[in-house]
Design a protein around this motif. Structure first.
Motif, PDB file in Angstrom:
ATOM      1  N   TYR C  21       0.825  -1.204   0.000  1.00  0.00           N
ATOM      2  CA  TYR C  21       0.000   0.000   0.000  1.00  0.00           C
ATOM      3  C   TYR C  21       0.860   1.254   0.000  1.00  0.00           C
ATOM      4  CZ  TYR C  21      -4.124  -2.869   0.647  1.00  0.00           C
ATOM      5  OH  TYR C  21      -5.130  -3.785   0.454  1.00  0.00           O
ATOM      6  N   ILE C  24       1.962   1.742  -3.525  1.00  0.00           N
ATOM      7  CA  ILE C  24       0.904   2.236  -4.400  1.00  0.00           C
ATOM      8  C   ILE C  24       0.605   3.706  -4.115  1.00  0.00           C
ATOM      9  CG2 ILE C  24      -1.577   2.030  -4.804  1.00  0.00           C
ATOM     10  CD1 ILE C  24      -1.142  -1.026  -4.606  1.00  0.00           C
ATOM     11  N   ARG C  25       0.689   4.075  -2.863  1.00  0.00           N
ATOM     12  CA  ARG C  25       0.451   5.486  -2.517  1.00  0.00           C
ATOM     13  C   ARG C  25       1.703   6.327  -2.764  1.00  0.00           C
ATOM     14  NH1 ARG C  25      -0.768   3.898   2.623  1.00  0.00           N
ATOM     15  NH2 ARG C  25      -2.834   3.001   2.901  1.00  0.00           N
ATOM     16  N   ARG C  67      20.308  -6.984  -1.340  1.00  0.00           N
ATOM     17  CA  ARG C  67      21.710  -6.930  -1.733  1.00  0.00           C
ATOM     18  C   ARG C  67      22.519  -7.277  -0.499  1.00  0.00           C
ATOM     19  NH1 ARG C  67      20.556  -1.156  -4.378  1.00  0.00           N
ATOM     20  NH2 ARG C  67      18.854  -1.850  -5.722  1.00  0.00           N
ATOM     21  N   ARG C  68      23.291  -8.306  -0.662  1.00  0.00           N
ATOM     22  CA  ARG C  68      23.973  -8.880   0.502  1.00  0.00           C
ATOM     23  C   ARG C  68      24.815  -7.851   1.246  1.00  0.00           C
ATOM     24  NH1 ARG C  68      26.629 -14.163  -1.873  1.00  0.00           N
ATOM     25  NH2 ARG C  68      26.780 -12.784  -3.679  1.00  0.00           N
ATOM     26  N   GLN C  70      23.966  -5.189   2.357  1.00  0.00           N
ATOM     27  CA  GLN C  70      23.539  -3.802   2.200  1.00  0.00           C
ATOM     28  C   GLN C  70      22.117  -3.558   2.647  1.00  0.00           C
ATOM     29  OE1 GLN C  70      24.915  -1.718  -1.344  1.00  0.00           O
ATOM     30  NE2 GLN C  70      25.503  -3.676  -2.160  1.00  0.00           N
ATOM     31  N   GLU C  76      13.856  -2.442  -8.745  1.00  0.00           N
ATOM     32  CA  GLU C  76      14.015  -1.314  -9.675  1.00  0.00           C
ATOM     33  C   GLU C  76      13.381  -1.630 -11.024  1.00  0.00           C
ATOM     34  OE1 GLU C  76      16.590   1.501  -9.347  1.00  0.00           O
ATOM     35  OE2 GLU C  76      18.037   0.669  -7.924  1.00  0.00           O
ATOM     36  N   LYS C  85      -0.388  -2.519  -8.374  1.00  0.00           N
ATOM     37  CA  LYS C  85      -1.749  -2.001  -8.182  1.00  0.00           C
ATOM     38  C   LYS C  85      -2.733  -2.824  -8.996  1.00  0.00           C
ATOM     39  CE  LYS C  85      -4.539   2.192  -8.366  1.00  0.00           C
ATOM     40  NZ  LYS C  85      -4.494   3.670  -8.342  1.00  0.00           N
ATOM     41  N   LEU C  88      -3.281  -6.246  -7.361  1.00  0.00           N
ATOM     42  CA  LEU C  88      -4.075  -6.199  -6.149  1.00  0.00           C
ATOM     43  C   LEU C  88      -5.543  -5.846  -6.435  1.00  0.00           C
ATOM     44  CD1 LEU C  88      -1.607  -4.462  -3.645  1.00  0.00           C
ATOM     45  CD2 LEU C  88      -2.106  -6.878  -3.884  1.00  0.00           C
ATOM     46  N   THR C  89      -5.754  -4.857  -7.307  1.00  0.00           N
ATOM     47  CA  THR C  89      -7.146  -4.482  -7.579  1.00  0.00           C
ATOM     48  C   THR C  89      -7.871  -5.618  -8.299  1.00  0.00           C
ATOM     49  OG1 THR C  89      -6.456  -3.417  -9.628  1.00  0.00           O
ATOM     50  CG2 THR C  89      -6.730  -1.995  -7.714  1.00  0.00           C
ATOM     51  N   LYS C  90      -7.171  -6.237  -9.206  1.00  0.00           N
ATOM     52  CA  LYS C  90      -7.769  -7.355  -9.927  1.00  0.00           C
ATOM     53  C   LYS C  90      -8.241  -8.431  -8.947  1.00  0.00           C
ATOM     54  CE  LYS C  90      -6.813  -9.549 -14.372  1.00  0.00           C
ATOM     55  NZ  LYS C  90      -5.813  -9.655 -15.440  1.00  0.00           N
TER      56      LYS C  90
ATOM     57  N   LEU D 103      -6.581   0.980  -1.749  1.00  0.00           N
ATOM     58  CA  LEU D 103      -5.820   0.965  -2.997  1.00  0.00           C
ATOM     59  C   LEU D 103      -5.975   2.286  -3.753  1.00  0.00           C
ATOM     60  CD1 LEU D 103      -6.588  -2.684  -4.107  1.00  0.00           C
ATOM     61  CD2 LEU D 103      -4.333  -1.732  -3.665  1.00  0.00           C
ATOM     62  N   TYR D 117     -15.182  -6.203 -15.312  1.00  0.00           N
ATOM     63  CA  TYR D 117     -14.923  -7.582 -14.919  1.00  0.00           C
ATOM     64  C   TYR D 117     -16.168  -8.439 -15.058  1.00  0.00           C
ATOM     65  CZ  TYR D 117     -10.253  -6.509 -13.266  1.00  0.00           C
ATOM     66  OH  TYR D 117      -8.953  -6.158 -13.212  1.00  0.00           O
TER      67      TYR D 117
END
Lengths: 125, 125, 125, 125
Positions: C21, C24-25, C67-68, C70, C76, C85, C88-90, D103, D117
DNA sequence: GTGGTCTAGACCACG
DNA sequence: GTGGTCTAGACCACC
């Protein structure tokens, strides 16, 4: 920002492997100077401590020797390259054959598999 | 009091490997019940949590399925054994060929090496 | 001394949900470092192993990469946020529509219900 | 040999849900006798203890009543069906709207999503 | 300092 | 009895 090391094998050993391979491919030769710890660290995008470990490991195996104040050099033994190649290939063969035996493959099947996969690798390249 | 696991590879994965090999050797078959977490832990002389992790990993790979309150079972897919063997042998081949290529060996040399080492293994047995 | 987690859903997944969340925000972005396992454990008033599990789960889903030596970072990938998103919405939509269908409500009734309940929620706020 | 229950929701609650849905769809009515614990267990390919729990749960919610020596019956309340449907739909709506709000979807987007859907679900059927 | 693994032991829901 | 989760605490390799 990112380095390129993967797998579960420690980075410091992966870097050592690269040195071995460069030696075997004659991109490096006995007596050659390796980059300083700091410079190598920059090249590899890695923490200097990691390179330090790499060099220690290679020194332990007498593949490299450090001369105080001068840097780190590939050991000056005429048989180094052959010996190294021998040792590494032997290790790889043994592990391969053992794992394949555990999977129930006969030497013939191993050979067939190599032919097949080597071809695929060619196709990709 | 001591268990028999080694080295760098996590115990929970080494135990998973054993299950894979037993499957490939048909000592285990789809639908078979694995020992309970606790029982396996006793057999392997390992903490139950370690087995729990082994089972979770195998479930993630869909090699095993757990039925709540009943236990953990080899997945009931007819192609499981073949698929598993395929996946494992493929992994071993690829790693072998890649390492050998880095060492500068041609496929022919790989094949020669296998013949040679396979003979040696025969002599020992 | 008490943490604030509830109910049946495992804590380690509830914590993962929070990370999702925040992503997504846009309170978190690709490349950001997450708190260390130990620090997050303190924040959440939970055992470090629980956080470890959260991070493992997120790594399995490729939402995070470690990352070991670190730490743990948001993966990325430029499309990560949108993809997450979406996923999750699906999931929420599908579950909702299926449950409603089982209760015999038509899509029109679902829409009416949403209008009605959304109003109520407004009134409360 | 296999039953068909999935998801993390306990089987005994999944079975209760089925009874609820049959009630709402009027396939069951107040006063109807449910199968015996043992018979239901056979039908559902489930352990009788699991059915026992289902029945206990439904009795706790006063959806069902057991008459000693006679069996388990749908409660004889005229409003049962409406009340049940109300309660279940309300729960589903609330959870859905809350999750969607987390969401960041507006009621309008929820409605759009349902239209979309619901169509897809039609296509599949 | 970081995460990864392992042990020990506990509690719980489920069947 | 089964697996699933959580805590507590430890050790380790790696950076």
């Amino acid at each position: 920002m990112e380095n390129e090391f993967q797998s579960s094998k420690p980075i410091y050993l992966q870097i050592a492997d690269r040195v071995y391979y460069r030696l075997i491919r004659s991109e490096l030769s006995p007596g050659d100077k390796l980059p300083s710890v700091r410079e190598m660290a920059v090249q590899m995008k890695v923490n200097p401590n990691t390179i330090q470990r790499t060099y220690s490991e290679m020194e332990r195996l007498e593949i490299v020797e450090t001369r105080r104040g001068q840097g780190t050099f590939i050991a000056e033994r005429s048989d180094l390259k052959a010996e190294l190649k021998d040792r590494l290939t032997k290790d790889v063969f043994k592990r391969f054959i053992q794992e394949m035996a555990e999977l129930g493959l006969s030497p013939e099947e191993m050979i067939d598999g190599i032919k097949q996969y080597a071809e695929e690798a060619n196709d990709e390249s």
